[in-house]
Design an enzyme around this catalytic site. Structure first.
Site, mmCIF file in Angstrom:
data_model
loop_
_atom_site.group_PDB
_atom_site.id
_atom_site.type_symbol
_atom_site.label_atom_id
_atom_site.label_comp_id
_atom_site.label_asym_id
_atom_site.label_seq_id
_atom_site.Cartn_x
_atom_site.Cartn_y
_atom_site.Cartn_z
ATOM 1 N N SER A 1 0.839 -1.193 0.000
ATOM 2 C CA SER A 1 0.000 0.000 0.000
ATOM 3 C C SER A 1 0.877 1.248 0.000
ATOM 4 O O SER A 1 2.098 1.178 0.020
ATOM 5 C CB SER A 1 -0.910 0.010 1.230
ATOM 6 O OG SER A 1 -0.139 0.326 2.374
ATOM 7 N N LYS A 2 0.198 2.385 -0.017
ATOM 8 C CA LYS A 2 0.869 3.695 -0.032
ATOM 9 C C LYS A 2 1.828 3.845 1.137
ATOM 10 O O LYS A 2 2.860 4.480 1.031
ATOM 11 C CB LYS A 2 -0.192 4.804 0.048
ATOM 12 C CG LYS A 2 -0.661 5.253 -1.307
ATOM 13 C CD LYS A 2 -1.001 6.740 -1.260
ATOM 14 C CE LYS A 2 -0.752 7.384 -2.603
ATOM 15 N NZ LYS A 2 -1.776 7.592 -3.461
ATOM 16 N N ARG A 3 1.433 3.256 2.278
ATOM 17 C CA ARG A 3 2.252 3.439 3.486
ATOM 18 C C ARG A 3 3.624 2.794 3.340
ATOM 19 O O ARG A 3 4.548 3.126 4.082
ATOM 20 C CB ARG A 3 1.417 2.946 4.669
ATOM 21 C CG ARG A 3 1.905 1.850 5.532
ATOM 22 C CD ARG A 3 0.788 1.407 6.471
ATOM 23 N NE ARG A 3 0.189 0.171 5.959
ATOM 24 C CZ ARG A 3 0.703 -1.020 6.190
ATOM 25 N NH1 ARG A 3 1.787 -1.157 6.908
ATOM 26 N NH2 ARG A 3 0.133 -2.104 5.705
ATOM 27 N N HIS A 4 3.799 1.899 2.360
ATOM 28 C CA HIS A 4 5.123 1.319 2.107
ATOM 29 C C HIS A 4 5.930 2.172 1.124
ATOM 30 O O HIS A 4 7.021 1.794 0.729
ATOM 31 C CB HIS A 4 4.989 -0.091 1.525
ATOM 32 C CG HIS A 4 4.294 -1.044 2.435
ATOM 33 N ND1 HIS A 4 3.100 -1.640 2.101
ATOM 34 C CD2 HIS A 4 4.608 -1.482 3.670
ATOM 35 C CE1 HIS A 4 2.723 -2.428 3.099
ATOM 36 N NE2 HIS A 4 3.613 -2.345 4.056
ATOM 37 N N GLY A 5 5.351 3.295 0.726
ATOM 38 C CA GLY A 5 6.043 4.143 -0.239
ATOM 39 C C GLY A 5 5.632 3.846 -1.672
ATOM 40 O O GLY A 5 6.147 4.436 -2.608
#
Ligand code: GLU
Length: 435
Positions: A201-205
């Site tokens: 997801s976005k939270r992993h960059g």
């Protein structure tokens, strides 16, 4: 073997993200490696969720990555054909109408095995499958059906797609069989996971392909990174697109999930910044300086492409992205440099007169090369009575506003005597005014 025909078939319901970018790349590489055809098929049959903006984003993302397509289709242009094939299935007794929709009749007995080139054999008992809709009551086709009709009509030889589609494949094979068509070969590429092995997801960059452009990632670096997400060739990490075309093939695709690592992307980007031709880098940097508001176009043009290319070579030593490089480009642009209060640590009253005197010598400098500046500063340190280890940091702060940066003499040479002299004078005044 017949010539390879592969397709990338995105649904334009959102941005093209890392997973989609990788699927596109693997198909493109497979086509180019085998001198086949790469088809782009926009699967816009879900009319409530598909948007023109998303279609534009897909085109823009593929263009930015440099993945050119040989043929392009929009699934909505093929509705008549989908209905015709639906009718054919009904005539064969393989489909029936219920509730206004057309349903595919899954055989009650037996099983279907997907002989996947990557996932191996995957068998599903028909008793586990239910009949499924192929044409909705409004006459629009459902994904599994439109996909089969189009892959067949477009002569697709290999379906290379994400493992999340593996559970659709038995249904698609049943459709091929009911229509008396030969199915293509299937290769389901393992999922991409976050570093914590959860769903990416976005939270992993991980973002959309064009987000990487905004972050200052080079397309070469993202292509290299996407290729390594699930494909490998020995322990080599850096690959040009030409090398990838030469080396990429399905046996190199890993069979376990790939892990997304943003730090590795930055490392690869740094590698690619260092491999990029300085003049191209100068052009990319110029654009970035303007879009980020570091300076206006006029200031960038005043520097000139040649000097900007030299600045880019210095900036890429520490900058891992085009954004970082542009944010640190201020010293190379014309005009004064703001001096932070900490500058007083090295811009002391003792060095003020030496900086003013040095400014005059810089103006008269015959050899503005790094060696010329080095000789000037070392000579100045001697006869102006300030040790070089006090003078050099003072000059650096006067010219850049910062105590860290590339080699001082390289830096001065790129900034050039005129601007260096102006900033030395400004720093001498700054020291005086603070007393
Ligand atoms: N439209 C599907 C998707 O975006 C395509 C799947 C396939 O490649 O068959 O996931």
């Amino acid at each position: 073997m017949d010539s390879v025909r592969v397709r990338f078939a995105p649904s334009p319901t959102g941005y093209l993200h890392v997973g989609g970018g990788r699927t596109a790349l693997f198909n493109w590489l497979y086509a180019r490696h085998h001198r086949g055809t790469f088809i782009l098929r926009i699967e816009d049959t879900d009319r409530t969720r598909s948007t023109e903006e998303a279609i534009e984003q897909i085109f823009a993302s593929l263009r930015w990555l440099g993945l050119d397509w040989d043929e392009v289709y929009r699934q909505t242009d093929r509705f008549d054909r989908h209905r015709e094939v639906g009718e054919d299935l009904r005539n064969r007794g393989a489909a029936y109408e219920e509730g206004g929709a057309l349903w595919f009749r899954v055989p009650r007995e037996g099983a279907t095995t997907v002989r996947d080139l990557l996932a191996g054999d995957v068998t599903v008992q028909h008793s586990e499958l239910k009949d499924f809709v192929i044409l909705r009551s409004d006459g629009t086709p459902v994904y599994n059906f439109a996909c089969v009709v189009d892959d067949h009509d477009m002569g697709i030889t290999h379906v290379i797609r994400g493992a999340e589609h593996l559970n659709n494949t038995p249904k698609q094979i049943l459709l091929y069989q009911a229509l008396g068509w030969e199915p293509p070969l299937f290769a389901h590429v393992p999922l991409i996971l976050g570093p914590d092995r959860s769903k990416l997801s976005k939270r992993h960059g991980a973002g959309s392909v064009l987000d990487y452009d905004r972050r200052g990632i080079l397309p070469e670096a993202l292509v290299n990174f996407l290729a390594r997400l699930g494909w490998s060739h020995g322990d080599q990490e850096v690959f040009s697109k030409e090398e990838l075309v030469a080396l990429f093939d399905l046996p190199g695709v890993n069979t376990s999930a790939a892990v997304f690592d943003d730090a590795k992307l930055l490392w690869l980007n740094h590698e690619w910044l260092r491999r990029t031709d300085p003049h191209r880098l100068a052009d990319l940097l110029a654009e970035r300086i303007v879009t980020l508001g570091v300076a206006d176009r006029h200031a960038v043009e005043a520097v000139g492409r040649e000097r900007l290319a030299r600045a880019a070579v210095l900036l890429r030593e520490r900058g891992k992205t085009l954004v970082e490089m542009a944010e640190r480009a201020r010293p190379y642009l014309p005009g004064p440099i703001p001096l932070p209060p900490e500058a007083a640590e090295v811009l002391t009253p003792a060095v003020g007169p030496a900086l003013a005197a040095l400014a005059e010598r810089v103006t008269a400098l015959g050899d503005p090369s790094p060696a010329g500046f080095e000789a000037l500063l070392k000579g100045g340190a001697e006869d102006l009575g300030v040790p070089i280890k006090a003078l050099a940091p003072a000059v650096r702060v006067a010219v850049t506003g910062s105590r860290v940066g590339p080699g001082l003499y390289d830096l001065l040479s790129v900034v050039g005597p005129e601007v260096v002299a102006d900033r030395l004078r400004a720093a001498a005044r700054w020291i005086k005014e603070r007393r």
